[in-house]
Design a protein around this motif. Structure first.
Motif, PDB file in Angstrom:
ATOM      1  N   UNK A  26       0.845  -1.183   0.000  1.00 14.30           N
ATOM      2  CA  UNK A  26       0.000   0.000   0.000  1.00 14.30           C
ATOM      3  C   UNK A  26       0.887   1.243   0.000  1.00 14.30           C
ATOM      4  N   UNK A  27       0.773   2.123  -1.014  1.00 12.00           N
ATOM      5  CA  UNK A  27       1.625   3.327  -1.052  1.00 12.00           C
ATOM      6  C   UNK A  27       1.470   4.191   0.194  1.00 12.00           C
ATOM      7  N   UNK A  28       0.262   4.263   0.751  1.00 13.85           N
ATOM      8  CA  UNK A  28       0.060   5.074   1.954  1.00 13.85           C
ATOM      9  C   UNK A  28       0.830   4.495   3.136  1.00 13.85           C
ATOM     10  N   UNK A  29       0.860   3.166   3.248  1.00 14.50           N
ATOM     11  CA  UNK A  29       1.613   2.542   4.330  1.00 14.50           C
ATOM     12  C   UNK A  29       3.110   2.800   4.176  1.00 14.50           C
ATOM     13  N   UNK A  77       9.526  -4.042  21.216  1.00 14.20           N
ATOM     14  CA  UNK A  77       8.485  -3.691  20.249  1.00 14.20           C
ATOM     15  C   UNK A  77       8.989  -4.024  18.850  1.00 14.20           C
ATOM     16  N   UNK A  78       8.114  -3.804  17.865  1.00 15.18           N
ATOM     17  CA  UNK A  78       8.545  -3.885  16.461  1.00 15.18           C
ATOM     18  C   UNK A  78       9.707  -2.915  16.260  1.00 15.18           C
ATOM     19  N   UNK A  79      10.701  -3.347  15.480  1.00 16.44           N
ATOM     20  CA  UNK A  79      11.920  -2.575  15.368  1.00 16.44           C
ATOM     21  C   UNK A  79      11.889  -1.501  14.282  1.00 16.44           C
ATOM     22  N   UNK A  80      10.814  -1.395  13.529  1.00 19.15           N
ATOM     23  CA  UNK A  80      10.757  -0.334  12.537  1.00 19.15           C
ATOM     24  C   UNK A  80      10.582   1.003  13.239  1.00 19.15           C
ATOM     25  N   UNK A 112       3.434  -9.512  19.908  1.00 26.00           N
ATOM     26  CA  UNK A 112       2.483  -9.520  18.805  1.00 26.00           C
ATOM     27  C   UNK A 112       3.201  -9.428  17.457  1.00 26.00           C
ATOM     28  N   UNK A 113       4.515  -9.551  17.471  1.00 28.74           N
ATOM     29  CA  UNK A 113       5.328  -9.422  16.259  1.00 28.74           C
ATOM     30  C   UNK A 113       5.809 -10.783  15.765  1.00 28.74           C
ATOM     31  N   UNK A 114       6.271 -10.803  14.530  1.00 29.81           N
ATOM     32  CA  UNK A 114       6.928 -11.968  13.968  1.00 29.81           C
ATOM     33  C   UNK A 114       8.438 -11.769  14.064  1.00 29.81           C
ATOM     34  N   UNK A 115       9.170 -12.858  14.194  1.00 27.56           N
ATOM     35  CA  UNK A 115      10.628 -12.778  14.270  1.00 27.56           C
ATOM     36  C   UNK A 115      11.193 -13.099  12.894  1.00 27.56           C
ATOM     37  N   UNK A 116      12.016 -12.192  12.390  1.00 32.02           N
ATOM     38  CA  UNK A 116      12.485 -12.287  11.015  1.00 32.02           C
ATOM     39  C   UNK A 116      14.014 -12.277  10.967  1.00 32.02           C
ATOM     40  N   UNK A 117      14.565 -12.969   9.960  1.00 36.74           N
ATOM     41  CA  UNK A 117      16.002 -12.906   9.682  1.00 36.74           C
ATOM     42  C   UNK A 117      16.293 -11.588   8.965  1.00 36.74           C
ATOM     43  N   UNK A 167       6.952  -6.436   8.422  1.00 32.31           N
ATOM     44  CA  UNK A 167       7.566  -7.644   7.870  1.00 32.31           C
ATOM     45  C   UNK A 167       7.321  -7.688   6.354  1.00 32.31           C
ATOM     46  N   UNK A 168       6.097  -7.373   5.934  1.00 29.49           N
ATOM     47  CA  UNK A 168       5.800  -7.328   4.500  1.00 29.49           C
ATOM     48  C   UNK A 168       6.586  -6.217   3.812  1.00 29.49           C
ATOM     49  N   UNK A 169       6.742  -5.076   4.501  1.00 27.49           N
ATOM     50  CA  UNK A 169       7.524  -3.978   3.944  1.00 27.49           C
ATOM     51  C   UNK A 169       8.973  -4.411   3.704  1.00 27.49           C
TER      52      UNK A 169
END
Length: 506
Positions: free
Chosen positions: A80-83, A387-390, A399-404, A432-434
């Protein structure tokens, strides 16, 4: 006059103001404040316009990537461009994701659907927050009636601002809802039904042992709750209870969930009476003392939760510091609550977990080459990040996913991103999708640092703020102070090597 010309004039007026404002008279100071406000409002108009254009730019970039003839992307990979614009602004302007999202929504609405509001904003008539609040509220108005509603609402707001009165957010909501109901009663009913679906209750633990509670409830239910709380507090106050009205209302709200207290949170029985009642019954009968109270639990029984209470203890003894107790979930952020659970004799199970703060203690040669993340390692990552690291995102780590960070190579794991503590971060589903489908580059650091390089070339470096990261920071500070103590002698002179005894001259 154009917005650019007005902005230049406003900033020029500010630059002409002498540095010593205390030398100016009341009239001149008032004009300085007005000029500063106008400049601030015009700067807000520029920010809103930039947010709108950023959304358009992100849309063009995603469209070009999606329509690549060589390697076209599937539909699920579209962002989503707005996101994406929200995430960029959150990092660039040091905003929370929520505030950046509202800025983007307002910018798009003002420049695509709200011509009257745009004209007022471009002239510097609207403070930034009021412009954002107005645009976000009007975003929910259907296209069929938006022109009529906007004309009515913006006209009323401009008249108020021209008279020196800034409407509150409640007044803005009332004006929008009233205009919507007048122009489309059916849409107003639909809006009420949609609002009910967004009901929620949130809790935010504080460092002082208190927790803030925020609720978004249907008005009818909220009124019932308010009346019950106020009635209990009023009755106690009229009877001469020493607590204040605010304290009584808070205690009445807490008492709704505790069967062992009355309507204002006072214990129903003396602990000694409870002990005797448990052994002998009440007043010489075989009837338990609480049998006449519907829904009452056994005196002393746990009523907070039926789930195990998991408590992490971060081991800092070896570093010369006391251990730090960290409640995994915010609901347990009170030692009083924990003691009540332990002493109540209920069914609550408490499990203590000792956490070694040394980075990488869960990493093993075999584990780093496997894609699977063990529960123990996952818990370390969540305790470290918090928290989410972004940048700007406050979604809780649980409530987050853990990602490589560096993608795991499933074909040749020894060449890809390892499943190691330094290469794992918490990301909410959106970010994560971003990371997966976006155009930014991500670089990990040894202690959980994360550097994000955007397609514009900007770098944003975030550090973890969870309890494990905080414990590590305290350990590093302690080591540094010890090093300084050894490096400098008592008289302030540098010793070499550190800690060596320095012979004072005679």
């Amino acid at each position: 006059m154009s917005a650019t010309t007005t902005s230049s004039a406003a900033f020029g007026a500010l630059r002409a103001v002498p540095e010593a404002l205390d030398t100016l008279g009341a009239e001149a100071l008032s004009e300085v404040a007005r000029s500063a406000t106008l400049a601030q409002n015009l700067a807000a108009a520029t920010r809103l316009q930039a947010a709108h254009h950023l959304v358009e730019a992100m849309g063009r970039l995603d469209e070009a990537t999606h329509d690549d003839k060589v390697r076209p992307r599937p539909a699920f990979a579209r962002l989503d461009p707005a996101d994406r614009a929200r995430d960029h602004l959150a990092a660039a302007m040091s905003l929370t994701g929520w505030h950046a999202g509202r800025l983007v929504t307002a910018g798009v609405q003002i420049h695509t659907r709200l011509p009257l509001l745009r004209k007022a904003v471009d002239r510097g008539l609207f403070p930034e927050q009021l412009a954002i609040d107005t645009a976000c509220r009007l975003a929910d108005i259907p296209d069929e009636i938006i022109a009529a509603v906007e004309s009515e609402v913006i006209g009323a707001l401009c008249r108020d601002l021209d008279g020196g009165h800034r409407p509150s957010r409640t007044a803005l909501d009332t004006a929008v809802d009233a205009a919507r109901e007048r122009h489309d009663p059916r849409a107003a009913e639909d809006a009420v039904a949609e609002a009910v679906e967004r009901r929620t209750v949130r809790f935010r633990p504080g460092r002082d042992g208190m927790t803030s509670m925020w609720a978004h409830l249907p008005s009818g239910d909220a009124e019932k709750l308010r009346r019950r709380v106020d009635a209990a507090a009023r009755a106690a106050c009229d009877s001469g209870h020493p607590r204040t009205r605010d304290q009584l209302r808070a205690d009445a709200l807490c008492a709704l969930g505790d069967p062992n207290t009355d309507d204002i949170g006072t214990a129903l029985h003396d602990p000694e009476d409870l002990h005797r009642a448990d052994n002998t019954g009440s007043a010489g009968t075989d009837t338990p003392p609480d049998a006449t109270r519907p829904g009452a639990s056994r005196p002393g029984a746990s009523w907070g939760t039926d789930k195990p209470v998991r408590i992490s203890v971060i081991d800092s003894i070896a570093q010369g510091l006391p251990n730090r107790v960290q409640f995994v979930n915010g609901a347990y952020a009170s030692f009083d609550w924990l003691c009540e659970e332990l002493l109540s004799g209920g069914e609550a199970t408490v499990r203590f977990e000792l956490i070694d703060p040394q980075p990488g203690v869960q990493d093993t040669p075999d584990a780093v080459l496997k894609y699977f993340i063990t529960p123990a390692l996952a818990e370390r990552i969540r305790l470290r990040d918090g928290t989410c690291r972004h940048p700007g995102c406050t979604v809780d780590a649980h409530d987050c996913e853990i990602d490589h960070v560096i993608a795991f190579d499933h074909l040749r794991p020894e060449l890809g991103g390892p499943t190691a503590e330094w290469n794992l971060i918490c990301l909410c589903r959106k970010h994560h999708r971003e990371k997966t489908f976006g155009h930014c580059a991500y670089r990990p650091g040894p202690l959980g640092e994360l550097t994000i390089i955007t397609e514009t070339g900007h770098e944003h470096r975030t550090t973890p703020h969870g309890p494990l990261a905080q414990a590590r920071d305290r350990i590093l500070d302690h080591r540094w102070r010890e090093h300084l103590d050894r490096l400098f002698a008592d008289d302030g002179h540098l010793t070499n090597p550190p800690g060596a005894h320095r012979t004072h001259p005679a």
